[in-house]
Each structure stands twice: as structure tokens, then as C-alpha cells.
Design a protein around this motif. Structure first.
Motif, PDB file in Angstrom:
ATOM      1  N   GLY A 143       0.803  -1.225   0.000  1.00 27.54           N
ATOM      2  CA  GLY A 143       0.000   0.000   0.000  1.00 27.54           C
ATOM      3  C   GLY A 143       0.837   1.276   0.000  1.00 27.54           C
ATOM      4  O   GLY A 143       0.273   2.374   0.039  1.00 27.54           O
ATOM      5  N   LEU A 144       2.154   1.162  -0.034  1.00 26.29           N
ATOM      6  CA  LEU A 144       3.006   2.342   0.172  1.00 26.29           C
ATOM      7  C   LEU A 144       3.631   2.861  -1.119  1.00 26.29           C
ATOM      8  O   LEU A 144       3.799   2.120  -2.094  1.00 26.29           O
ATOM      9  CB  LEU A 144       4.134   1.991   1.150  1.00 26.29           C
ATOM     10  CG  LEU A 144       3.715   1.548   2.556  1.00 26.29           C
ATOM     11  CD1 LEU A 144       4.938   1.152   3.365  1.00 26.29           C
ATOM     12  CD2 LEU A 144       2.943   2.659   3.271  1.00 26.29           C
ATOM     13  N   VAL A 183       6.143   1.222  -3.630  1.00 25.52           N
ATOM     14  CA  VAL A 183       7.239   0.478  -2.971  1.00 25.52           C
ATOM     15  C   VAL A 183       7.299  -0.956  -3.513  1.00 25.52           C
ATOM     16  O   VAL A 183       8.366  -1.556  -3.597  1.00 25.52           O
ATOM     17  CB  VAL A 183       7.038   0.497  -1.441  1.00 25.52           C
ATOM     18  CG1 VAL A 183       7.951  -0.490  -0.739  1.00 25.52           C
ATOM     19  CG2 VAL A 183       7.284   1.916  -0.917  1.00 25.52           C
ATOM     20  N   VAL A 184       6.146  -1.473  -3.916  1.00 18.92           N
ATOM     21  CA  VAL A 184       6.110  -2.793  -4.565  1.00 18.92           C
ATOM     22  C   VAL A 184       5.510  -2.586  -5.950  1.00 18.92           C
ATOM     23  O   VAL A 184       4.381  -2.102  -6.074  1.00 18.92           O
ATOM     24  CB  VAL A 184       5.244  -3.797  -3.763  1.00 18.92           C
ATOM     25  CG1 VAL A 184       5.294  -5.172  -4.424  1.00 18.92           C
ATOM     26  CG2 VAL A 184       5.711  -3.862  -2.318  1.00 18.92           C
ATOM     27  N   ILE A 185       6.262  -2.939  -6.962  1.00 17.74           N
ATOM     28  CA  ILE A 185       5.763  -2.756  -8.338  1.00 17.74           C
ATOM     29  C   ILE A 185       5.382  -4.106  -8.941  1.00 17.74           C
ATOM     30  O   ILE A 185       5.849  -5.156  -8.497  1.00 17.74           O
ATOM     31  CB  ILE A 185       6.832  -2.080  -9.242  1.00 17.74           C
ATOM     32  CG1 ILE A 185       8.123  -2.929  -9.305  1.00 17.74           C
ATOM     33  CG2 ILE A 185       7.115  -0.651  -8.765  1.00 17.74           C
ATOM     34  CD1 ILE A 185       9.014  -2.585 -10.479  1.00 17.74           C
ATOM     35  N   CYS A 194       7.884  -6.914  -7.260  1.00 22.03           N
ATOM     36  CA  CYS A 194       9.293  -6.590  -6.970  1.00 22.03           C
ATOM     37  C   CYS A 194       9.321  -5.404  -6.019  1.00 22.03           C
ATOM     38  O   CYS A 194       8.579  -4.434  -6.204  1.00 22.03           O
ATOM     39  CB  CYS A 194      10.028  -6.161  -8.245  1.00 22.03           C
ATOM     40  SG  CYS A 194      10.116  -7.431  -9.507  1.00 22.03           S
ATOM     41  N   LEU A 195      10.234  -5.460  -5.046  1.00 16.49           N
ATOM     42  CA  LEU A 195      10.463  -4.287  -4.191  1.00 16.49           C
ATOM     43  C   LEU A 195      11.114  -3.211  -5.043  1.00 16.49           C
ATOM     44  O   LEU A 195      12.008  -3.509  -5.841  1.00 16.49           O
ATOM     45  CB  LEU A 195      11.443  -4.644  -3.073  1.00 16.49           C
ATOM     46  CG  LEU A 195      10.925  -5.109  -1.738  1.00 16.49           C
ATOM     47  CD1 LEU A 195      12.123  -5.290  -0.799  1.00 16.49           C
ATOM     48  CD2 LEU A 195       9.945  -4.101  -1.154  1.00 16.49           C
ATOM     49  N   PHE A 196      10.684  -1.967  -4.887  1.00 21.98           N
ATOM     50  CA  PHE A 196      11.288  -0.911  -5.704  1.00 21.98           C
ATOM     51  C   PHE A 196      11.668   0.288  -4.834  1.00 21.98           C
ATOM     52  O   PHE A 196      11.108   1.373  -4.939  1.00 21.98           O
ATOM     53  CB  PHE A 196      10.347  -0.508  -6.851  1.00 21.98           C
ATOM     54  CG  PHE A 196      11.065   0.256  -7.937  1.00 21.98           C
ATOM     55  CD1 PHE A 196      11.865  -0.393  -8.857  1.00 21.98           C
ATOM     56  CD2 PHE A 196      10.972   1.637  -8.014  1.00 21.98           C
ATOM     57  CE1 PHE A 196      12.555   0.302  -9.842  1.00 21.98           C
ATOM     58  CE2 PHE A 196      11.655   2.354  -8.997  1.00 21.98           C
ATOM     59  CZ  PHE A 196      12.448   1.675  -9.913  1.00 21.98           C
ATOM     60  N   ASP A 274       3.650   0.508 -12.351  1.00 19.97           N
ATOM     61  CA  ASP A 274       2.388   0.321 -11.631  1.00 19.97           C
ATOM     62  C   ASP A 274       2.619  -0.411 -10.321  1.00 19.97           C
ATOM     63  O   ASP A 274       3.488  -1.280 -10.235  1.00 19.97           O
ATOM     64  CB  ASP A 274       1.418  -0.527 -12.462  1.00 19.97           C
ATOM     65  CG  ASP A 274       0.932   0.238 -13.684  1.00 19.97           C
ATOM     66  OD1 ASP A 274       0.809   1.467 -13.610  1.00 19.97           O
ATOM     67  OD2 ASP A 274       0.678  -0.428 -14.713  1.00 19.97           O
ATOM     68  N   GLY A 275       1.789  -0.092  -9.338  1.00 21.48           N
ATOM     69  CA  GLY A 275       1.788  -0.851  -8.103  1.00 21.48           C
ATOM     70  C   GLY A 275       1.052  -2.162  -8.321  1.00 21.48           C
ATOM     71  O   GLY A 275       0.544  -2.436  -9.424  1.00 21.48           O
ATOM     72  N   VAL A 276       0.951  -2.962  -7.273  1.00 23.12           N
ATOM     73  CA  VAL A 276       0.406  -4.304  -7.480  1.00 23.12           C
ATOM     74  C   VAL A 276      -1.114  -4.335  -7.550  1.00 23.12           C
ATOM     75  O   VAL A 276      -1.685  -5.314  -8.018  1.00 23.12           O
ATOM     76  CB  VAL A 276       0.901  -5.283  -6.404  1.00 23.12           C
ATOM     77  CG1 VAL A 276       2.359  -5.563  -6.589  1.00 23.12           C
ATOM     78  CG2 VAL A 276       0.623  -4.753  -5.019  1.00 23.12           C
TER      79      VAL A 276
END
Ligand code: SIN
Length: 278
Positions: A143-144, A183-185, A194-196, A274-276
Motif C-alpha cells: 500500500g506504500l 514500494v512494490v511494483i 518486486c520491491l522498488f 504500476d503498483g500491485v
């Protein structure tokens, strides 16, 4: 062409390919998508024009604003450490161009001159980094968003560095990029999470206090540096290593003082991430 994984989860080494051969591109691209880091050995006859033509098969070339360009080839950034210099370009764990709205898809680094020992490049799988967090932490991070910037690395604060004084880095006035990424893409090729965030360009996590943001980022950075998530590339002159910036971190190991290391790097345009939940 032989393609051999470097580790259990990241990277592959390629023998018997020729980047100048159009027929080799598709298997190389498939291997790149599968492994995120590809070390293509023995491209010893390759010219700057061949390097550019190979990079352009992946997408439009993104001209780096800050690295000294190779004379006559503005598309190619110089990654150089002279034998009397102490600092290396890219010594900290980072993701190329994460400070851009659409971070570079990938980078293609060609070894022209390597030291007799050392000067390896380390990579981390950011998909594995995400997968090995607890489900509760994964949900929290999804969510970040985080802020990334070029200012503190390439801007006025860097003016007095050895890299700037020696002309390896330039255009401090162009370091104006501040951007926000999830933060997670969702990885644009694979859809994997993936952590970004990365230690060099990420400046903080939105919506958290500075203390919370710092603590969370430090925990994530420590988690990402586990050897189990890494691959190490030992260079030979003539090798070309390409990596996917959305799926990896990398770091140039600066352990060869007294020797010259000279590489050419090309970055390829990427897309907005994009985020998840998108
Ligand atoms: C870079 O950070 O792009 C350069 C990596 C290296 O020189 O190994």
C-alpha cells in the motif's frame, strides 16, 4: 548458444552468442526476461556502433544526463575509474534512473578494460527480495509509495566529489528529478511483485514519519543484502552484462585501487511503474 544460470534465482551467463547477429536477439531477450541479468561473454570485436545497435533492439535509448558521454557517441555513458582515483561510479546499491518518472528498463554495460582482479558487479533480485518477506510485511508494503530523487546524488551536493572534479560526472544543474513510485511494483514483463526502493536514490516513504521511514528502509535494505538474493559478475574485457532495472539492484565493487577499469554503459527507456493493485 549456451545459457547457464548464475545462481538459484538471478542471472545467467551466455557463451556462443554474438550481439551483432540479429538471429541471436530473440533467445537473448527471452533469457534476459527469465533471468533479469545476462552476462554475454566474449563480445571482443564489438564496436560502439554495435553496442548501440544491440541496445536499440530493446527499446529507445535513454541518454544519461550526468555521466560523461563517450566522444562521438552521446548515447554511451563512460563508467571509468583511473588507477589514481579512489571512488568508483555506482559503488552504492542502486537502481539506475529510479529518480525518473519512467525509470530506465535496463542497462547494458560493456567491459573495455578491467583490472587484473576485483571490480566485479553485484546484483540483487528484487522479486526474490519481495518473495522472502513475511506475508504481513508484504501486505503492508503493497500500500506504500516512496520518493526517489537525483538531487542529493548528482546535484549541488555532489559538486565537490572526486567524480565531479575529474569530469566523470557532470550537469549538476540537471539534477532536478523527484518522483514517487510504488514500494512494490508489478514487473512490466513478468507481472511478478518486486520491491522498488534503493539506498542511493530513495529519499523516504510517503505518509510515514522520518523515523518510521528510515527504520523501514533500513530493515528492507538489510533484508535485500542477503547473499542468497545476489549474483556476482566477474568481468573479462569484451563481456557485455545487461540487467533489468525494475527487477534488480546493483553495485560496483571498488576493490582494485591502482588499476584502471573502463566500461561503456547504455540505458534503455522504460515505462511508468504500476503498483500491485493496478
Ligand atoms: C553502474 O552502476 O551502472 C555501473 C556498475 C559497474 O560499473 O559495475
Amino acid at each position: 548458444m549456451q545459457i547457464t544460470p548464475l545462481t538459484g534465482g538471478l542471472g545467467a551467463e551466455v557463451h556462443g552468442a554474438d550481439i551483432r547477429n540479429g538471429a541471436d536477439f530473440l533467445p537473448l531477450f527471452e533469457a534476459f526476461k527469465a533471468h533479469s541479468v545476462l552476462v554475454i561473454r566474449a563480445q571482443t570485436e564489438v564496436t560502439p556502433e554495435d553496442h548501440i545497435a544491440f541496445a536499440a533492439r530493446f527499446g529507445p535509448i535513454n541518454v544519461n544526463r550526468f555521466f560523461k558521454p563517450v566522444e562521438g557517441h552521446p548515447e554511451i555513458a563512460t563508467v571509468l575509474k583511473e588507477k589514481e582515483q579512489k571512488s568508483a561510479i555506482g559503488e552504492g546499491w542502486h537502481t539506475d534512473h529510479s529518480y525518473d518518472e519512467a525509470p530506465a528498463m535496463g542497462s547494458l554495460l560493456r567491459a573495455i578494460e578491467v583490472p587484473p582482479y576485483g571490480g566485479d558487479t553485484l546484483f540483487v533480485s528484487m522479486a526474490q527480495a519481495f518473495d522472502t518477506l513475511s506475508p504481513m510485511m508484504q501486505r503492508f508494503l503493497e500500500g506504500l509509495s516512496a520518493c526517489h530523487s537525483s538531487r542529493h546524488v548528482f546535484g549541488a551536493a555532489a559538486q565537490d566529489s572526486e567524480a565531479t572534479r575529474s569530469g566523470r560526472l557532470r550537469n549538476a544543474e540537471a539534477a532536478t528529478q523527484d518522483v514517487r513510485h510504488p514500494v512494490v511494483i508489478k514487473h512490466p514483463f513478468s507481472g511478478r511483485k518486486c520491491l522498488f526502493v534503493n539506498p542511493v536514490f530513495t529519499t523516504g516513504i510517503e505518509g510515514l514519519s522520518e523515523a518510521e521511514s528510515t527504520a523501514l528502509l533500513q530493515m528492507l535494505y538489510q533484508h535485500c543484502q542477503q547473499p542468497e538474493l545476489q549474483a556476482r559478475v566477474r568481468w573479462q574485457a569484451g563481456d557485455i552484462t545487461l540487467w533489468d532495472n525494475r527487477a534488480t539492484w546493483h553495485k560496483a565493487i571498488n576493490d582494485y585501487h591502482g588499476f584502471r577499469r573502463y566500461m561503456h554503459r547504455i540505458t534503455v527507456e522504460g515505462c511508468k511503474l504500476d503498483g500491485v493493485s493496478a
